[in-house]
Motif scaffolding. Structure first.
Motif, short mmCIF file in Angstrom:
data_model
loop_
_atom_site.label_atom_id
_atom_site.label_comp_id
_atom_site.label_asym_id
_atom_site.label_seq_id
_atom_site.Cartn_x
_atom_site.Cartn_y
_atom_site.Cartn_z
N GLN A 102 0.92 -1.11 0.03
CA GLN A 102 -0.20 -0.06 0.07
C GLN A 102 0.93 1.28 -0.04
OE1 GLN A 102 -2.83 -2.04 3.36
NE2 GLN A 102 -3.17 0.22 2.95
N SER A 109 -6.26 9.62 -2.42
CA SER A 109 -6.19 8.45 -2.99
C SER A 109 -5.02 7.50 -2.05
CB SER A 109 -5.86 8.34 -4.37
OG SER A 109 -6.99 8.85 -5.29
N LYS A 111 -3.20 3.75 -2.68
CA LYS A 111 -3.05 2.72 -3.57
C LYS A 111 -2.67 1.23 -3.11
CE LYS A 111 -1.38 5.87 -7.61
NZ LYS A 111 -0.31 6.15 -8.30
N HIS A 160 -4.93 -4.39 -8.74
CA HIS A 160 -4.86 -3.30 -7.97
C HIS A 160 -6.17 -2.97 -7.50
CE1 HIS A 160 -1.21 -3.16 -10.48
NE2 HIS A 160 -0.60 -2.11 -9.68
N ASN A 196 -7.46 0.65 -5.79
CA ASN A 196 -7.29 1.95 -5.02
C ASN A 196 -8.49 2.39 -4.57
OD1 ASN A 196 -4.75 1.65 -6.25
ND2 ASN A 196 -5.23 2.78 -8.18
#
Lengths: 108, 115
Positions: free
Chosen positions: B6, B20, B22, B73, B75
């Motif tokens: 992360q 954001s 990730k 992924h 996010n």
């Protein structure tokens, strides 16, 4: 809402002693998992026990499951200082729900 | 080898901002999750994604939106941050779409502080 509830909230023992933590839940489950979280870190999976199993072992860990009482216990034998962490149970029905954890401190 | 990663690890921001977080997993898992852990250590699931489909969405404000560009992924985008959003956010992944049927692998967490 939370599903699993761990008991006790905190437990302090001496190195070499056994530690027992309990988890109670409210609805029927498919399986129950135990996780460990060291301070400031992510959770680490320990054991998964399915609803048709009663006991499971992994190294110094022993997990029991009593679906009639909707409860599980995690026993750590011969504890070490490195076992100091928070331990969470998580139950699965349609999704995963975690309890608030038991904070275990093992004193050297 | 980092299984679930992360970024960022820490995030300090002002109220009202958009941010954001990730998450990436290199385990080849099918399902990814976002959890919020509050100051009392309660861990609450926010979202899970399987093959780009949202399969769990708890009572999370719509200011939170998960975005999955690909299977590896997931996010987390947060709009108009509020003080109550301060928490540790964990990403996790598991092998199968059936939540809880398989062990979940957690990232190290992102500590968000909203001032």
């Amino acid at each position: 809402s939370q599903q699993g509830e761990e008991d006790p909230q905190a437990l302090s023992i001496q190195e070499g002693e056994n530690a027992t933590m309990n988890c109670s839940y409210k609805t029927s489950i498919n399986n129950l998992q135990w996780y460990r979280q060291n301070s400031g870190r992510g959770l680490v999976h320990l054991i998964l026990i399915r609803s048709n199993e009663r006991e499971k072992h992994s190294g110094r860990l022993r997990v029991t499951l009593d679906t009639s009482k909707k409860s599980s216990s995690l026993l750590i034998t011969a504890s070490r200082a490195a076992d100091t962490a928070s331990y969470f149970c998580a139950t699965n029905n349609n999704d995963m729900r975690f309890g608030a954890g038991t904070r275990l401190t093992v004193k050297p | 080898d980092t299984a679930v990663s992360q970024t960022p690890k820490y995030l300090v921001t002002q109220m009202g901002n958009d941010k954001s977080i990730k998450c990436e997993q290199n385990l080849g898992h099918d399902t990814m999750y976002w959890y919020k852990q509050d100051s009392k250590k309660f861990l609450k699931i926010m979202f899970s994604y399987n093959n780009k489909e949202l399969i769990i969405n708890e009572t999370v404000p719509n200011r939170f939106s998960p975005k999955s560009p690909d299977k590896a992924h997931l996010n987390l985008h947060i709009n108009s941050l509020e003080l109550g959003d301060s928490a540790v956010y964990f990403c996790a992944s598991s092998q199968d779409e059936v939540a809880g049927a398989w062990a979940q692998y957690f990232g190290p967490g992102t500590r968000l502080l909203v001032l």
